[in-house]
Design a protein around this motif. Structure first.
Motif, PDB file in Angstrom:
ATOM      1  N   ASN A  89       0.813  -1.210   0.000  1.00 37.03           N
ATOM      2  CA  ASN A  89       0.000   0.000   0.000  1.00 37.03           C
ATOM      3  C   ASN A  89       0.849   1.263   0.000  1.00 37.03           C
ATOM      4  N   GLN A  90       2.155   1.113   0.082  1.00 38.67           N
ATOM      5  CA  GLN A  90       3.067   2.247   0.089  1.00 38.67           C
ATOM      6  C   GLN A  90       3.735   2.386  -1.281  1.00 38.67           C
ATOM      7  N   GLU A  91       4.316   3.550  -1.525  1.00 40.80           N
ATOM      8  CA  GLU A  91       5.069   3.741  -2.762  1.00 40.80           C
ATOM      9  C   GLU A  91       6.336   2.894  -2.704  1.00 40.80           C
ATOM     10  N   ILE A  92       6.651   2.267  -3.823  1.00 41.48           N
ATOM     11  CA  ILE A  92       7.752   1.303  -3.895  1.00 41.48           C
ATOM     12  C   ILE A  92       8.707   1.690  -5.010  1.00 41.48           C
ATOM     13  N   SER A  93       9.994   1.474  -4.750  1.00 39.80           N
ATOM     14  CA  SER A  93      11.014   1.516  -5.796  1.00 39.80           C
ATOM     15  C   SER A  93      11.635   0.127  -5.888  1.00 39.80           C
ATOM     16  N   ILE A  94      12.096  -0.195  -7.070  1.00 44.09           N
ATOM     17  CA  ILE A  94      12.775  -1.470  -7.307  1.00 44.09           C
ATOM     18  C   ILE A  94      14.188  -1.169  -7.775  1.00 44.09           C
ATOM     19  N   VAL A  95      15.158  -1.879  -7.221  1.00 45.22           N
ATOM     20  CA  VAL A  95      16.517  -1.879  -7.747  1.00 45.22           C
ATOM     21  C   VAL A  95      16.761  -3.301  -8.231  1.00 45.22           C
ATOM     22  N   ASP A  96      16.893  -3.451  -9.530  1.00 47.71           N
ATOM     23  CA  ASP A  96      17.083  -4.762 -10.149  1.00 47.71           C
ATOM     24  C   ASP A  96      18.554  -4.881 -10.550  1.00 47.71           C
ATOM     25  N   TRP A  97      19.339  -5.494  -9.662  1.00 48.62           N
ATOM     26  CA  TRP A  97      20.792  -5.634  -9.826  1.00 48.62           C
ATOM     27  C   TRP A  97      21.098  -6.723 -10.851  1.00 48.62           C
ATOM     28  N   GLY A  98      21.973  -6.430 -11.807  1.00 49.57           N
ATOM     29  CA  GLY A  98      22.299  -7.411 -12.838  1.00 49.57           C
ATOM     30  C   GLY A  98      21.016  -7.894 -13.488  1.00 49.57           C
ATOM     31  N   CYS A  99      20.195  -6.947 -13.890  1.00 48.43           N
ATOM     32  CA  CYS A  99      18.802  -7.215 -14.253  1.00 48.43           C
ATOM     33  C   CYS A  99      18.625  -8.093 -15.478  1.00 48.43           C
ATOM     34  N   GLY A 100      19.671  -8.264 -16.295  1.00 46.80           N
ATOM     35  CA  GLY A 100      19.462  -9.016 -17.528  1.00 46.80           C
ATOM     36  C   GLY A 100      18.359  -8.357 -18.331  1.00 46.80           C
ATOM     37  N   ALA A 114      15.054   4.119 -14.493  1.00 43.72           N
ATOM     38  CA  ALA A 114      16.434   4.613 -14.561  1.00 43.72           C
ATOM     39  C   ALA A 114      17.311   3.439 -14.963  1.00 43.72           C
ATOM     40  N   ILE A 115      18.158   3.646 -15.945  1.00 44.27           N
ATOM     41  CA  ILE A 115      19.030   2.555 -16.397  1.00 44.27           C
ATOM     42  C   ILE A 115      20.494   2.934 -16.177  1.00 44.27           C
ATOM     43  N   TYR A 116      21.257   1.930 -15.755  1.00 43.66           N
ATOM     44  CA  TYR A 116      22.696   2.110 -15.522  1.00 43.66           C
ATOM     45  C   TYR A 116      23.437   0.943 -16.144  1.00 43.66           C
ATOM     46  N   GLN A 117      24.150   1.250 -17.203  1.00 41.95           N
ATOM     47  CA  GLN A 117      24.957   0.234 -17.868  1.00 41.95           C
ATOM     48  C   GLN A 117      26.285   0.179 -17.115  1.00 41.95           C
ATOM     49  N   LYS A 118      26.292  -0.645 -16.050  1.00 47.65           N
ATOM     50  CA  LYS A 118      27.437  -0.722 -15.156  1.00 47.65           C
ATOM     51  C   LYS A 118      27.570  -2.126 -14.593  1.00 47.65           C
ATOM     52  N   TYR A 119      28.797  -2.432 -14.193  1.00 48.01           N
ATOM     53  CA  TYR A 119      29.021  -3.610 -13.362  1.00 48.01           C
ATOM     54  C   TYR A 119      28.703  -3.219 -11.920  1.00 48.01           C
ATOM     55  N   LEU A 120      28.414  -4.187 -11.082  1.00 47.11           N
ATOM     56  CA  LEU A 120      27.977  -3.903  -9.712  1.00 47.11           C
ATOM     57  C   LEU A 120      28.966  -3.039  -8.944  1.00 47.11           C
ATOM     58  N   ASP A 121      30.266  -3.285  -9.112  1.00 43.98           N
ATOM     59  CA  ASP A 121      31.277  -2.517  -8.380  1.00 43.98           C
ATOM     60  C   ASP A 121      31.329  -1.050  -8.801  1.00 43.98           C
ATOM     61  N   ASP A 122      30.738  -0.716  -9.930  1.00 39.94           N
ATOM     62  CA  ASP A 122      30.764   0.660 -10.430  1.00 39.94           C
ATOM     63  C   ASP A 122      29.526   1.478 -10.038  1.00 39.94           C
ATOM     64  N   VAL A 123      28.553   0.844  -9.407  1.00 44.39           N
ATOM     65  CA  VAL A 123      27.329   1.531  -9.004  1.00 44.39           C
ATOM     66  C   VAL A 123      27.645   2.457  -7.831  1.00 44.39           C
ATOM     67  N   THR A 124      27.098   3.675  -7.888  1.00 50.71           N
ATOM     68  CA  THR A 124      27.316   4.660  -6.826  1.00 50.71           C
ATOM     69  C   THR A 124      26.047   4.822  -5.994  1.00 50.71           C
ATOM     70  N   VAL A 125      26.180   5.433  -4.849  1.00 48.97           N
ATOM     71  CA  VAL A 125      25.032   5.721  -3.993  1.00 48.97           C
ATOM     72  C   VAL A 125      24.037   6.602  -4.735  1.00 48.97           C
ATOM     73  N   GLU A 126      24.531   7.546  -5.521  1.00 46.82           N
ATOM     74  CA  GLU A 126      23.649   8.438  -6.276  1.00 46.82           C
ATOM     75  C   GLU A 126      22.795   7.664  -7.285  1.00 46.82           C
ATOM     76  N   ILE A 128      20.097  -2.174 -13.415  1.00 47.10           N
ATOM     77  CA  ILE A 128      21.563  -2.159 -13.458  1.00 47.10           C
ATOM     78  C   ILE A 128      22.020  -3.403 -14.189  1.00 47.10           C
ATOM     79  N   GLU A 129      22.805  -3.207 -15.250  1.00 50.37           N
ATOM     80  CA  GLU A 129      23.198  -4.331 -16.102  1.00 50.37           C
ATOM     81  C   GLU A 129      24.391  -3.907 -16.966  1.00 50.37           C
ATOM     82  N   PRO A 130      25.441  -4.744 -17.064  1.00 55.95           N
ATOM     83  CA  PRO A 130      26.581  -4.369 -17.911  1.00 55.95           C
ATOM     84  C   PRO A 130      26.333  -4.524 -19.415  1.00 55.95           C
TER      85      PRO A 130
END
Length: 175
Positions: free
Chosen positions: A82-93, A145-157, A120-122
């Motif tokens: 019932n609350q607003e949700i965000s998803i972070v899909d790591w190595g999302c394929g 939001a899309i980030y073409q990155k490896y996991l170690d390159d992901v920032t807090v921002e 997040i996906e390389p």
């Protein structure tokens, strides 16, 4: 590939099963396939339309089943939805975890209060496919939001969101 995109974009009420069928129909005559050698058992980055379709054809249903089990484990807390949700899909394929979550919400008559999906996906091609799949549900690319990155390159921002609930999916990287 354009045919695949058009087929997914034309889905009025998308589901993982429909997307899986589209991938199968784009595999060619080799589906159901045994792409183990081509895909290095699902470990290599997917860099062609054909590999993306073969991966979804070969491994999609396995991912869907494990995700259903995981979502059922969280099902105890109905107030969460019932609350607003965000998803972070790591190595999302191709975004299978996110789209299976949307199916889970729909199939359990839960509100879809997802305000942001961070993919997040390389692999550039897999990331583009994930965005296509997720947007077939959201119908609003500004929520993605899309980030073409490896996991170690992901920032807090990269992970910043305004929602009180953030779900982290690791379905493709913890196999």
């Amino acid at each position: 590939m354009n045919n695949y995109r058009q087929q997914v974009e034309s889905l009025s009420n998308p589901s993982f099963d429909q997307i899986h069928q589209i991938a199968k129909s784009n595999c060619g005559s080799q589906c159901p396939c045994r792409p183990w050698s081509v895909l290095n058992h699902g470990v290599d980055l997917l860099d062609t339309h054909e590999k993306l379709c073969k991966y979804l054809c070969a491994y999609g249903k396995i991912h869907e089943e494990k995700l259903k089990d995981a979502f059922m484990a969280v099902n105890r807390d109905q107030e969460l939805y019932n609350q607003e949700i965000s998803i972070v899909d790591w190595g999302c394929g191709q975004g299978v975890a996110s789209i299976c979550f949307f199916d889970y919400l729909k199939n359990n008559n839960l509100p879809n209060n997802v305000k942001k999906v961070i993919l997040i996906e390389p692999s550039v091609m897999a990331l583009d496919r994930a965005k296509l799949h997720v947007n077939s549900y959201l119908k609003n690319q500004t929520k993605i939001a899309i980030y073409q990155k490896y996991l170690d390159d992901v920032t807090v921002e990269d992970l910043y969101t305004h929602t009180p609930i953030v779900l982290h999916f690791f379905s493709n990287i913890l196999d």
